[in-house]
Design a protein around this motif. Sequence first.
Motif: not given
Length: 222
Positions: A41-64
Amino acid sequence: MARKNTSKYFGIVGIGRFGQAIAESLVEHGARVIAMDKSEDALTNIQNIVEQVIIGDATDEQTLIDAGFQYTDMVVVSFAEELATSILTTMLLKEIGVKRLIAKARNLLHLRILKRIGADEVVLPEADSGRRLAAKLISPGFQELLEITPGYTIADINVPESFIGKSLVEIGLRNKFMVNALAIKNSDGKTIIAPNPEIQLEKGDIITLLGKDEDLKTILNL
């Protein structure tokens, strides 16, 4: 994730009001932006603005790593409410090789911890708005920024090479560039308020200018 050839490539982790304001302003200035948040939901407002949106856990090193944050020019950790998550995210981003990282702090203690674990710069919400920070990031020659009204800014700018040895009149700050010099800070730390137009600029000087954003950027790009 292969990085494309570009001069400005940013990552934003945490898309609340602060993160969204940064992302939107960076895109407005022509930057490429990838945005991550654990909430779709937090990414909905910018998903058509930025180059890429990622739904993920920022405390997971491999995800980053998979997101490609290590290829960015700079990453902003724009959330501060969950201290442990903020601290771990900051640490992991530096460990995977992020070149420059700016983090939002909740308080002064949080600020000190973030600096200690490797954040290159830390901001407090009371001191920086998202849009002011975005302008600072996209134009790093602006050492300090204060938006006095939309479109008009007071900024500290390093004296361009072409200005050295010339007076404010010779440069034509008002007539040519349509900006006003409020102060000049010399390399020895001395500050001259309301400088005489005949004063000559020297290497290492910092000029405090007031003007339209586009006119200030013209000087910055000299």
